[in-house]
Scaffold this motif. Structure first.
Motif, mmCIF file in Angstrom:
data_model
loop_
_atom_site.group_PDB
_atom_site.id
_atom_site.type_symbol
_atom_site.label_atom_id
_atom_site.label_comp_id
_atom_site.label_asym_id
_atom_site.label_seq_id
_atom_site.Cartn_x
_atom_site.Cartn_y
_atom_site.Cartn_z
ATOM 1 N N UNK A 45 3.208 -4.760 -1.871
ATOM 2 C CA UNK A 45 3.012 -4.618 -0.479
ATOM 3 C C UNK A 45 2.503 -2.874 0.254
ATOM 4 N N UNK A 46 0.829 -3.424 0.572
ATOM 5 C CA UNK A 46 0.489 -2.167 1.054
ATOM 6 C C UNK A 46 1.220 -1.688 2.400
ATOM 7 N N UNK A 47 1.601 -1.530 2.906
ATOM 8 C CA UNK A 47 2.566 -1.419 4.295
ATOM 9 C C UNK A 47 3.667 -1.604 4.035
ATOM 10 N N UNK A 48 4.414 -0.575 3.942
ATOM 11 C CA UNK A 48 6.192 -0.864 3.958
ATOM 12 C C UNK A 48 6.679 0.852 4.323
ATOM 13 N N UNK A 49 8.006 0.478 4.914
ATOM 14 C CA UNK A 49 8.511 1.652 5.592
ATOM 15 C C UNK A 49 9.228 2.575 4.816
ATOM 16 N N UNK A 50 9.660 4.502 5.308
ATOM 17 C CA UNK A 50 10.039 4.884 4.298
ATOM 18 C C UNK A 50 8.731 5.280 3.289
ATOM 19 N N UNK A 67 1.957 5.364 -1.847
ATOM 20 C CA UNK A 67 2.855 6.412 -2.416
ATOM 21 C C UNK A 67 3.747 5.902 -3.378
ATOM 22 N N UNK A 68 4.368 4.728 -4.110
ATOM 23 C CA UNK A 68 5.040 4.138 -5.461
ATOM 24 C C UNK A 68 3.760 4.098 -6.546
ATOM 25 N N UNK A 69 2.374 3.681 -6.138
ATOM 26 C CA UNK A 69 1.484 3.958 -6.996
ATOM 27 C C UNK A 69 1.428 5.077 -7.659
ATOM 28 N N UNK A 70 1.466 6.229 -6.591
ATOM 29 C CA UNK A 70 1.404 7.955 -6.758
ATOM 30 C C UNK A 70 2.125 8.241 -8.119
ATOM 31 N N UNK A 71 3.670 7.048 -7.864
ATOM 32 C CA UNK A 71 4.549 7.918 -8.382
ATOM 33 C C UNK A 71 4.472 7.337 -9.487
ATOM 34 N N UNK A 72 5.046 5.203 -9.558
ATOM 35 C CA UNK A 72 4.363 5.579 -10.974
ATOM 36 C C UNK A 72 2.864 6.202 -11.813
ATOM 37 N N UNK A 73 1.659 6.559 -11.340
ATOM 38 C CA UNK A 73 1.017 7.145 -12.102
ATOM 39 C C UNK A 73 1.256 8.459 -12.475
ATOM 40 N N UNK A 74 1.727 8.873 -12.219
ATOM 41 C CA UNK A 74 2.689 10.317 -12.692
ATOM 42 C C UNK A 74 4.020 9.936 -13.770
ATOM 43 N N UNK A 75 3.871 8.840 -13.994
ATOM 44 C CA UNK A 75 4.956 8.954 -15.319
ATOM 45 C C UNK A 75 4.176 8.399 -16.669
ATOM 46 N N UNK A 76 3.861 8.848 -17.591
ATOM 47 C CA UNK A 76 3.808 8.444 -18.782
ATOM 48 C C UNK A 76 3.601 6.936 -18.788
ATOM 49 N N UNK A 77 5.097 6.209 -18.914
ATOM 50 C CA UNK A 77 5.326 4.881 -19.105
ATOM 51 C C UNK A 77 5.055 4.204 -18.061
ATOM 52 N N UNK A 78 5.224 3.795 -16.826
ATOM 53 C CA UNK A 78 4.888 3.411 -15.544
ATOM 54 C C UNK A 78 3.608 3.382 -15.454
#
Length: 260
Positions: free
Chosen positions: A184-189, A194-205
């Motif tokens: 979902x593109x729009x989620x609170x908090x 932002x989730x995609x950016x966190x995933x991209x920061x990890x070599x596995x995810x």
């Protein structure tokens, strides 16, 4: 089917209740033997059935003493066996302090997805051949009703996980593999981007493909989604057949050699 001499599935919990008995019934329906044991500091019940056990299932109902879990770890280690752990998401970090991840065949969240549990049992006994093509998809959406609808659409063809927030999505992906995330593109908090950016920061995810789910179709919005390099974006108005078609095409294209 694996012969009986290969051993039973032993369910371990603080007490044998309605749900654990239901798990045993479902395992029996698959054709496999079961046993039940409670954990105590001496592991007396486990000692009696260790030689008959092929796989352990730890069903967390109440908090277990670290010493008790250490005893289970020792048995797994000595017998070269593995355990499926079923519990709340917040239990995972605590459990892996005592039982190394290499000894955990699978972590399954409560409430338990019985189909995913039985598939894990079947795969353990029969091997991967029959299920290797079945893909895993994580749905991330704070709209629980919508997420459940998408889950119902996909569950027959895919192994489907659900997360109601970005934080839950990260937690799920730390413990499980996914071939695709429907985000979902729009989620609170914590928003989808932002989730995609966190995933991209990890070599596995960072290698997990993401499709965005959105209710917007304006050009400016679409361009902002594209900038995040998802494999696709889907309008939430998409119907079941169209969604299944999109997913089938996506996974089919993944199998094609480069240049085709």
């Amino acid at each position: 089917m694996m012969p009986k001499e290969f051993g039973a599935v032993t369910i371990i919990s603080s007490s044998e209740g309605f749900f654990t008995k239901g798990m045993e019934t479902k395992i029996h329906e698959l054709g496999y033997e079961t046993a039940f044991a409670t954990l105590d500091e001496g592991n007396r019940e486990l000692a009696r059935i260790r030689n008959k056990t092929a796989l352990y299932v730890l069903y967390l109902q109440d908090e277990m003493e670290p010493k008790v879990l250490l005893n289970l770890h020792d048995i797994l280690n000595m017998d070269n066996k593995k355990v499926i752990v079923i519990g709340e998401s917040e239990d995972f970090d605590q459990i892996k302090k005592t039982i190394p991840v290499m000894l955990i065949l699978k972590w399954l969240d409560r409430p338990l997805d019985m189909n995913a549990f039985l598939k894990c049992i079947h795969t353990f006994y029969e091997g991967e051949d029959e299920v290797v093509e079945r893909k895993s998809i994580l749905i991330v959406d704070d709209d629980i009703t919508y997420m459940r609808m998408i889950y119902d659409w996909l569950k027959e063809d895919y192994d489907v996980g659900m997360a109601a927030s970005g934080v839950q999505a990260i937690s799920w992906l730390v413990k499980n593999s996914a071939d695709l995330v429907l985000m979902d593109y729009e989620m609170p908090v914590v928003s989808g981007p932002q989730v995609v950016e966190m995933l991209h920061s990890d070599s596995v995810t960072g290698q997990i493909p993401v499709m965005f789910l959105t209710g917007k179709n304006e050009k400016e919005f679409v361009m902002s989604v594209i900038d995040l390099k998802p494999v696709d974006y889907l309008l939430k108005s998409i119907d079941r057949m169209a969604l299944l078609g999109k997913l089938k095409k996506f996974f089919a294209n993944q199998k094609k050699p480069d240049g085709m």
